[in-house]
Design an enzyme around this catalytic site. Structure first.
Site, PDB file in Angstrom:
ATOM      1  N   VAL A   1       0.841  -1.195   0.000  1.00 19.65           N
ATOM      2  CA  VAL A   1       0.000   0.000   0.000  1.00 19.65           C
ATOM      3  C   VAL A   1       0.880   1.251   0.000  1.00 19.65           C
ATOM      4  CG1 VAL A   1      -1.826   1.272   1.188  1.00 19.65           C
ATOM      5  CG2 VAL A   1      -1.808  -1.239   1.240  1.00 19.65           C
ATOM      6  N   LYS A   2       0.687   2.065  -1.018  1.00 19.91           N
ATOM      7  CA  LYS A   2       1.503   3.264  -1.202  1.00 19.91           C
ATOM      8  C   LYS A   2       0.800   4.458  -0.553  1.00 19.91           C
ATOM      9  CE  LYS A   2       4.288   5.092  -5.049  1.00 19.91           C
ATOM     10  NZ  LYS A   2       4.378   5.101  -6.525  1.00 19.91           N
TER      11      LYS A   2
END
Length: 218
Positions: free
Chosen positions: A86-87
């Site tokens: 997850v960025k």
């Protein structure tokens, strides 16, 4: 050093993967739009398509900028595939989200890092990766490689497990310098990766070998 490709183009990802040197993929909303991929469900489906090509981390970026929104989007992204990272943007709410995901065992990539202080905060929160944008710093007459070197020193001082993912890589010398400094990962376009294989003396040498072989077999 791990090699990630920074794209949403499936053909480029396949080509890099077929070379046998691809460790992962990074993407962002701009790269998705460049490939004409719009709409929430289409973007989610595209992330899965990328994960089906490369057996490695695939960074998928949240759009929300509030804690609750980032948590909701991040959990949805993480549920897509085991390879999803997850960025999260480097903002105060993002730091809170990274700490939350770290506690849940969800991998994160803290993006838009432009200072050592930001990198330190992200590591304290438990980010899996941080992405300093060296090319964008170079664009504004700031030494992006010096920032990566500074972060490397800080992380080594305190044995942080967060990996330095050199982002906004523009050309092969960026890659070489990042390797010299000790970046854990680089992410860049396919042409920069392929350019590492190029050298005029290699081309000339191969041309000469082939010419000599041809003469000997006339």
């Amino acid at each position: 050093m791990k090699f990630f490709i920074d794209t949403a183009n499936l053909n480029e990802i396949k080509e890099a993967n077929d070379m046998g040197i691809l460790d992962g993929v990074t993407t962002n909303p701009s790269l998705m739009a460049k490939e004409g991929i719009t709409g929430a469900q289409n973007i989610l489906n595209h992330y899965v398509a990328i994960c089906n090509i490369v057996d490695g981390p695939v960074s998928a970026e949240v759009i929300a900028t509030d804690f609750e929104g980032m948590v909701k989007e991040g959990e949805q992204l993480a549920a897509l595939h085991k390879n999803i990272v997850v960025k999260i943007p480097m903002i105060p709410e993002g730091i809170k989200a990274i700490k939350y995901f770290s506690g849940k065992g969800i991998k994160t990539n803290c993006t838009l890092i432009f200072s050592a202080g930001q990198a330190l905060l992200a590591a304290k929160a438990g980010a899996t990766y941080i992405s300093p944008f060296l090319g964008r710093l170079d664009d504004v007459s700031t030494d992006g490689l010096a920032l990566i070197e500074q972060i490397r020193t800080i992380y080594d001082n305190y044995v942080f497990q967060t990996e330095i993912l050199a982002a906004s890589v523009r050309h092969p010398m960026h890659i070489i310098h990042c390797a010299e400094i000790g970046a854990d990962v680089m992410t860049g376009p396919l042409n920069a990766i392929k350019a590492l294989a190029k050298h005029p003396l290699t081309d000339l040498g191969l041309q000469q070998f082939l010419a000599d072989y041809a003469k000997g077999n006339q």
